[in-house]
Enzyme design. Sequence first.
Site, PDB file in Angstrom:
ATOM      1  N   GLU A  48      -4.913   2.370  -3.918  1.00  0.00           N
ATOM      2  CA  GLU A  48      -3.455   2.374  -3.992  1.00  0.00           C
ATOM      3  C   GLU A  48      -2.857   1.090  -3.408  1.00  0.00           C
ATOM      4  O   GLU A  48      -1.682   1.031  -3.058  1.00  0.00           O
ATOM      5  CB  GLU A  48      -2.890   3.586  -3.232  1.00  0.00           C
ATOM      6  CG  GLU A  48      -3.097   3.576  -1.729  1.00  0.00           C
ATOM      7  CD  GLU A  48      -4.441   4.150  -1.287  1.00  0.00           C
ATOM      8  OE1 GLU A  48      -4.562   4.516  -0.110  1.00  0.00           O
ATOM      9  OE2 GLU A  48      -5.362   4.243  -2.145  1.00  0.00           O
ATOM     10  N   ASP A  70      -2.737   9.351 -10.321  1.00  0.00           N
ATOM     11  CA  ASP A  70      -2.771   8.252 -11.293  1.00  0.00           C
ATOM     12  C   ASP A  70      -1.378   7.959 -11.841  1.00  0.00           C
ATOM     13  O   ASP A  70      -0.980   6.791 -11.997  1.00  0.00           O
ATOM     14  CB  ASP A  70      -3.718   8.592 -12.448  1.00  0.00           C
ATOM     15  CG  ASP A  70      -5.180   8.587 -12.023  1.00  0.00           C
ATOM     16  OD1 ASP A  70      -5.481   8.040 -10.942  1.00  0.00           O
ATOM     17  OD2 ASP A  70      -6.011   9.124 -12.783  1.00  0.00           O
ATOM     18  N   ASP A 102       0.848  -1.191   0.000  1.00  0.00           N
ATOM     19  CA  ASP A 102       0.000   0.000   0.000  1.00  0.00           C
ATOM     20  C   ASP A 102       0.886   1.245   0.000  1.00  0.00           C
ATOM     21  O   ASP A 102       1.770   1.388   0.855  1.00  0.00           O
ATOM     22  CB  ASP A 102      -0.916  -0.001   1.227  1.00  0.00           C
ATOM     23  CG  ASP A 102      -1.928   1.123   1.177  1.00  0.00           C
ATOM     24  OD1 ASP A 102      -3.038   0.885   0.656  1.00  0.00           O
ATOM     25  OD2 ASP A 102      -1.615   2.228   1.662  1.00  0.00           O
ATOM     26  N   ILE A 103       0.670   2.137  -0.975  1.00  0.00           N
ATOM     27  CA  ILE A 103       1.470   3.359  -1.063  1.00  0.00           C
ATOM     28  C   ILE A 103       1.169   4.255   0.141  1.00  0.00           C
ATOM     29  O   ILE A 103       0.000   4.521   0.447  1.00  0.00           O
ATOM     30  CB  ILE A 103       1.173   4.109  -2.375  1.00  0.00           C
ATOM     31  CG1 ILE A 103       1.499   3.217  -3.576  1.00  0.00           C
ATOM     32  CG2 ILE A 103       1.978   5.404  -2.453  1.00  0.00           C
ATOM     33  CD1 ILE A 103       1.146   3.835  -4.910  1.00  0.00           C
ATOM     34  N   ASN A 161      -2.936  12.920  -3.808  1.00  0.00           N
ATOM     35  CA  ASN A 161      -4.132  13.357  -4.543  1.00  0.00           C
ATOM     36  C   ASN A 161      -4.582  14.752  -4.108  1.00  0.00           C
ATOM     37  O   ASN A 161      -4.943  15.591  -4.940  1.00  0.00           O
ATOM     38  CB  ASN A 161      -5.273  12.357  -4.338  1.00  0.00           C
ATOM     39  CG  ASN A 161      -5.112  11.106  -5.183  1.00  0.00           C
ATOM     40  OD1 ASN A 161      -4.543  11.159  -6.278  1.00  0.00           O
ATOM     41  ND2 ASN A 161      -5.606   9.982  -4.688  1.00  0.00           N
TER      42      ASN A 161
END
Length: 333
Positions: A255, A229, A212-213, A220
């Site tokens: 993500e 994106d 997971d980022i 965002n």
Amino acid sequence: FRRREASMVAMASLGMLFLTILLLLNVDSYPLLLQAILWLSDALLVATMIYYYQTKNIRVAGWIYILITMGLNALLIYSGGKQDTALYWVLFYPLAAFAILGSRLGLALTLLLFCSALVMLYTPGLILAEYNEVEKSRFLMSYLCISTLAFINEFFRSREYHETRRVTLSYKKDANTDPLTGIPNRRFLDSNYLKEHVRDVDKHNMVVIMADIDRFKAVNDNYGHDIGDEALIHTVNLFSQQIRRSDLLCRYGGEEFLICLPDTDLQQGTQIAEKLRKLLEQTPFISSKQDALNLTCSFGVAQLDAAGFESAVALADKKLYEAKNQGRNRVVA
């Protein structure tokens, strides 16, 4: 193959049935040579069907059936059958050849029999049967007409089948692919990968990694969803370069990514996750707006065991949240 399989089984069964009935009803009237030809063909068809049901090899069985049928037709042309009526039975051959072998191979064998018949019919003294000129010419024209129609039917049927299959596979691929990153999505994992690859856990080790980022929402919020994106694509490109072709990288949601590593133990899986973590941390992301962003990722690693795939994913997800709680940008196994 299913259609060709059904065609071969149906035609071979009908052929054996008709041959047996004809032989039993005409045992006193058929010449000995014709009886020998028909009994031999019947026995070979039975042997072909036995071979097919034992091996399920439709390619080989189909070839054997067509070659037996071609040999039978050639012998019928040679002997003339009963009262030199064998030519009528040969007209069924193109239908069988195209239905079982397809348009190309069917055309080749149909033309082979046609050329053989042409030589036998118009070479004086080569065959036992005595056909008049009208019978020979009408037979050859009828054979060519039936062959042409059978070829046209099989050619366009095959083309339509392949086009339909291509479109179906395209739709299936689109449904199972994440449109942003181009990697498989969760639907692919559930509908395809689990059925085909997650088997025999005791024989083949498998590790699953949840990634997971870190602080992706901030990317965002601060830079916009377009940059977010691009960050996802950047991460996928880095990860894809480091895993094997036998491994699976899929977008699990948002993500979050799931990596499946077959033939891998927990220690190896942890090392791979650490390698991916360092690579992302040390490779700045340059956005289309020339912003340089340093991305990091947290990883949870779990070994697939007898409890099943979903249990391993749940454990990897739990380890992922432990990594988040311990400060992010780390691997927990």
